[in-house]
Every structure is written in structure tokens, then in C-alpha cells.
Scaffold this motif. Structure first.
Motif, PDB file in Angstrom:
ATOM      1  N   GLY A 251     -52.825  -3.400 -44.475  1.00  0.00           N
ATOM      2  CA  GLY A 251     -54.137  -3.256 -44.203  1.00  0.00           C
ATOM      3  C   GLY A 251     -54.656  -4.534 -43.755  1.00  0.00           C
ATOM      4  O   GLY A 251     -54.022  -5.270 -43.023  1.00  0.00           O
ATOM      5  N   PRO A 252     -55.957  -4.646 -43.597  1.00  0.00           N
ATOM      6  CA  PRO A 252     -56.579  -5.977 -43.059  1.00  0.00           C
ATOM      7  C   PRO A 252     -56.460  -7.149 -43.670  1.00  0.00           C
ATOM      8  O   PRO A 252     -56.245  -7.290 -44.850  1.00  0.00           O
ATOM      9  CB  PRO A 252     -58.193  -5.460 -43.120  1.00  0.00           C
ATOM     10  CG  PRO A 252     -58.375  -3.937 -43.495  1.00  0.00           C
ATOM     11  CD  PRO A 252     -57.010  -3.702 -44.175  1.00  0.00           C
ATOM     12  N   SER A 253     -56.268  -8.349 -42.832  1.00  0.00           N
ATOM     13  CA  SER A 253     -55.618  -9.539 -43.412  1.00  0.00           C
ATOM     14  C   SER A 253     -56.762  -9.954 -44.325  1.00  0.00           C
ATOM     15  O   SER A 253     -56.604 -10.836 -45.046  1.00  0.00           O
ATOM     16  CB  SER A 253     -55.215 -10.502 -42.128  1.00  0.00           C
ATOM     17  OG  SER A 253     -56.406 -10.533 -41.269  1.00  0.00           O
TER      18      SER A 253
ATOM     19  N   VAL B  29     -47.094  -5.786 -41.630  1.00  0.00           N
ATOM     20  CA  VAL B  29     -47.730  -5.365 -40.527  1.00  0.00           C
ATOM     21  C   VAL B  29     -49.174  -4.842 -40.895  1.00  0.00           C
ATOM     22  O   VAL B  29     -49.825  -3.853 -41.879  1.00  0.00           O
ATOM     23  CB  VAL B  29     -47.397  -3.747 -40.057  1.00  0.00           C
ATOM     24  CG1 VAL B  29     -48.203  -3.424 -38.836  1.00  0.00           C
ATOM     25  CG2 VAL B  29     -45.727  -4.045 -39.490  1.00  0.00           C
ATOM     26  N   HIS B  30     -50.334  -5.650 -40.266  1.00  0.00           N
ATOM     27  CA  HIS B  30     -51.756  -5.374 -40.638  1.00  0.00           C
ATOM     28  C   HIS B  30     -52.346  -4.364 -40.009  1.00  0.00           C
ATOM     29  O   HIS B  30     -51.885  -4.039 -38.712  1.00  0.00           O
ATOM     30  CB  HIS B  30     -52.511  -6.630 -40.410  1.00  0.00           C
ATOM     31  CG  HIS B  30     -51.958  -7.467 -41.295  1.00  0.00           C
ATOM     32  ND1 HIS B  30     -52.572  -7.720 -42.958  1.00  0.00           N
ATOM     33  CD2 HIS B  30     -51.109  -8.828 -41.191  1.00  0.00           C
ATOM     34  CE1 HIS B  30     -51.838  -8.875 -43.311  1.00  0.00           C
ATOM     35  NE2 HIS B  30     -51.165  -9.589 -42.391  1.00  0.00           N
ATOM     36  N   GLY B  31     -53.160  -3.668 -40.541  1.00  0.00           N
ATOM     37  CA  GLY B  31     -53.970  -2.412 -39.866  1.00  0.00           C
ATOM     38  C   GLY B  31     -55.342  -2.285 -40.633  1.00  0.00           C
ATOM     39  O   GLY B  31     -55.597  -2.760 -41.580  1.00  0.00           O
TER      40      GLY B  31
ATOM     41  N   HIS C 289     -51.064   5.559 -39.743  1.00  0.00           N
ATOM     42  CA  HIS C 289     -50.019   6.112 -38.697  1.00  0.00           C
ATOM     43  C   HIS C 289     -49.800   5.119 -37.692  1.00  0.00           C
ATOM     44  O   HIS C 289     -48.377   4.967 -37.137  1.00  0.00           O
ATOM     45  CB  HIS C 289     -51.003   7.136 -38.076  1.00  0.00           C
ATOM     46  CG  HIS C 289     -50.260   8.262 -37.228  1.00  0.00           C
ATOM     47  ND1 HIS C 289     -50.011   8.003 -35.961  1.00  0.00           N
ATOM     48  CD2 HIS C 289     -49.337   9.227 -37.439  1.00  0.00           C
ATOM     49  CE1 HIS C 289     -49.196   8.883 -35.290  1.00  0.00           C
ATOM     50  NE2 HIS C 289     -48.892   9.559 -36.166  1.00  0.00           N
ATOM     51  N   ALA C 290     -50.964   4.557 -37.213  1.00  0.00           N
ATOM     52  CA  ALA C 290     -50.538   3.334 -36.137  1.00  0.00           C
ATOM     53  C   ALA C 290     -49.508   2.208 -36.694  1.00  0.00           C
ATOM     54  O   ALA C 290     -48.808   1.806 -35.899  1.00  0.00           O
ATOM     55  CB  ALA C 290     -51.970   2.763 -35.553  1.00  0.00           C
ATOM     56  N   ALA C 291     -49.824   1.688 -37.825  1.00  0.00           N
ATOM     57  CA  ALA C 291     -49.139   0.590 -38.446  1.00  0.00           C
ATOM     58  C   ALA C 291     -47.532   1.288 -38.742  1.00  0.00           C
ATOM     59  O   ALA C 291     -46.606   0.227 -38.166  1.00  0.00           O
ATOM     60  CB  ALA C 291     -49.588   0.145 -39.498  1.00  0.00           C
TER      61      ALA C 291
END
Length: 349
Positions: free
Chosen positions: A195-197, A226-228, A236-238
């Protein structure tokens, strides 16, 4: 003992044929006067039912309004809507109604909403959206202090540096416990869709999972965090990014929110892989939508509705001398998306 239940304000309102808000204004002494014939109908109904007014509710009614103001980040987020259901449930039980405002993640929007609420004098304000690292918290603190000075209560769902009482899910502990359970199932390597950092809850879940993996001897390789975005699209993108990395694939992936995990599950399938045959997957929250997911998604269960109920109770209670936290437990729920990788006597939930 007769076993007859104690009548509530909602019972009185129904008996009198008025709204719970009107019954509350009559019985709890609100400054907003209720005229005849409604006042007489309410007092007569209360006498017939043997209703006894709640002292704390009377104090709130005299000092403020008859509604709870709930502020969320995203009305489509299943976690937030479940918390909102708990807020509505408890407010209704107390004869209050709920207004819902949404920031949609816009910086400064929360503060704009709080400034607007000051003039409306809510009985309580509950902040239940995703919280970043409290950028601009000074203005938020001032606005909430003004609301409390006007007789309104304040509660925050989640950890926060804001100096107000809060209801805190044990995000770190739940994620750490899940990592240890997965280590016991034979998993040797893991990755995190974090998720977001700057999201406080996502950060705590990531940190708990990483620490639990270290304790259980589960490796997290380079690039394995992996952040996103905390959304299906973000998951999906991460997940696609993670699967494109060079080197061995992680045995199991934790997405720090169930919605993110659902997006990751689609990405894994789009890549020609299967859960759990090629990659095991876990989420966090145990949202209702998981009942329709196959394979069943391992997750960390939070009592989301209970968080909302507790937040209203905290907000409508006398504030603590110093900001206090009520912690709500989180527990791993193992399902088919994370089967044992070696023979273990560990039952699935």
C-alpha cells in the motif's frame, strides 16, 4: 425477574409516532424545543413504557446537536463501509442520526469539512478514513478542539498522532501473527503488497508482517515490498510488478488490504499462474466480499462493525484526561489460498 427488556429511546419514538431525534430532544432536554402535541405524546409514551432517560445523553443533548458526523476517505472501500455500519448502528441505538462526508483522499478536504461542522455543533465527530502520517495535523487538531469545546465528542478509528481518544485495530500484531502461522505451514519466502508508504495502517501491517517473517525464518527478498494504491487496481498493478521481478518467485504474498488482494488475485491469473498452485496469497480485514472468492482467501480478521460501534461509544463518553486508545484485536484466518507446504496439523478456519 420477568426477563422483559429495558425500553429504548427508539421504542419510545415508535410508540409516540415521532422520529428518534424528536424523542431525544424531548426526553434529553435539548435546547431545540419541541412543541405540542409531539412533546406530550413523547412524555406519555415514555411513561407507559417505563423509559428512563440516559444522563449522559441528556448532557450531550443540552450541549450540542442530535447527529454524529462521520468522515471517511472512500465510500466505496468495503472496510470503511463496514465501520460506517457500526457507527450508524450505535448512533441509532442512542436516538441520533449520522451524516457521512467523504474526503476522496483530497489533501485538506478533511479540514474543510471540520470547519463546516463547527457551526453545526454535532454531538460527536468520528474520523474513520485511511490516515496518512498526519500531514497538517495542527489545523485538524485545532478544528477538533473547537468542536469538543462546543460540546461535541471526538473519536478516531485507527492509530494517529492527533491528541484525541481513538479506537485502534491491532494491525501490527495481526500481521505478525499471520507471518508466524505461515512460517509454521512451511513457507520459506514471502513478499508484501504494502500500500501507500505514508498510510499509517498499511505501514503497521507491513512492519508486523516483515517482523513476523524474520521471527519465523521466512525470507523477504530484495524488491519484495511493493508500494501502491490500496485498491483492486493498485493490487493488480503491484502484483504485476512483483511477478516481473528477476529471481525466484515468493512462496506467499501478503496484500495489506483484502481489496488489494482481490486485485492481485486477478493479476496472478492474468499472468497465467494460479492461486495457490503457483503463488499463495493472503489479505487483511476479512471483508464480506471474500465470501464469494475462490479459493477462499486467507486474511487477518478485524471486527470492522465493532470498530464503528466502539468509536461512537468513545466519542460520546467523557474525554480522557490524556488521549487514550482502545485496542481491538486482529486474528489470522487461514483458508485455501495458503495451504500447508509440508505436512502440518494446522486446521483451516
Amino acid at each position: 425477574m420477568s426477563g422483559k427488556r429495558t425500553p429504548t429511546l427508539v421504542d419510545v419514538a415508535r410508540e409516540a409516532g415521532v422520529s428518534p431525534a424528536t424523542a431525544s430532544r424531548v426526553l434529553n432536554g435539548s435546547a431545540r424545543a419541541v412543541g405540542e402535541p409531539h412533546r406530550g405524546r413523547v412524555t406519555d409514551a415514555a411513561a407507559r413504557l417505563g423509559y428512563v432517560a440516559n444522563t449522559s445523553a441528556q448532557e450531550l443533548a443540552r450541549g450540542g446537536s442530535d447527529f454524529v458526523a462521520l468522515i471517511l476517505t472512500d465510500l466505496t472501500d468495503p472496510q470503511e463501509t463496514a465501520i460506517a455500519a457500526g457507527v450508524v448502528e450505535e448512533a441509532d441505538r442512542r436516538g441520533l442520526f449520522v451524516t457521512v462526508s467523504v474526503t476522496n483522499g483530497r489533501p485538506g478536504r478533511e479540514l474543510e469539512l471540520l470547519h463546516a461542522l463547527r457551526a453545526q455543533r454535532p454531538a460527536a465527530v468520528v474520523l474513520a478514513g485511511h490516515r496518512a502520517t498526519d500531514v497538517g495535523a495542527g489545523g485538524t487538531t485545532d478544528a477538533l478542539t473547537d468542536i469538543r469545546a462546543g460540546g461535541g465528542g471526538v473519536a478516531i478509528v485507527g492509530d494517529s498522532a492527533l491528541p484525541f481518544d481513538r479506537v485502534v485495530p491491532q494491525n501490527y500484531e495481526g500481521a505478525r501473527d499471520l507471518a508466524v502461522r505461515l512460517g509454521g505451514l512451511g513457507y520459506e519466502s514471502a513478499a508484501v503488497l504494502a500500500g501507500p508508504s505514508d498510510d499509517i495502517a498499511a505501514r503497521d501491517r507491513t512492519r508486523g508482517f516483515v517482523d513476523g517473517c524474520a521471527a519465523a525464518g521466512v525470507r523477504i527478498g530484495a524488491g519484495g515490498v511493493v508500494h501502491g494504491e490500496l485498491s483492486r487496481a493498485g493490487g493488480h498493478a503491484a502484483a504485476l510488478h512483483l511477478l516481473a521481478l528477476d529471481g525466484p518467485r515468493a512462496d506467499v504474498v501478503l496484500a495489506v488490504a483484502d481489496t488489494t488482494a482481490l486485485g492481485a488475485m486477478v493479476a496472478i491469473r492474468d499472468s497465467g499462474l494460479a492461486v495457490p498452485d503457483d503463488v499463495s496469497l493472503a489479505g487483511f480485514d476479512d471483508i464480506d466480499a471474500l465470501r464469494d472468492v475462490s479459493p477462499g482467501l486467507t486474511t487477518v480478521r478485524l471486527p470492522l462493525r465493532e470498530l464503528g460501534v466502539t468509536a461512537v461509544r468513545v466519542a460520546l463518553s467523557a474525554p480522557s484526561a490524556a488521549p487514550a486508545a482502545r485496542y481491538v484485536g486482529a486474528r489470522p484466518v487461514l483458508r485455501d489460498s495458503t495451504p500447508a507446504r509440508r505436512h502440518q496439523l494446522v486446521p483451516l478456519d
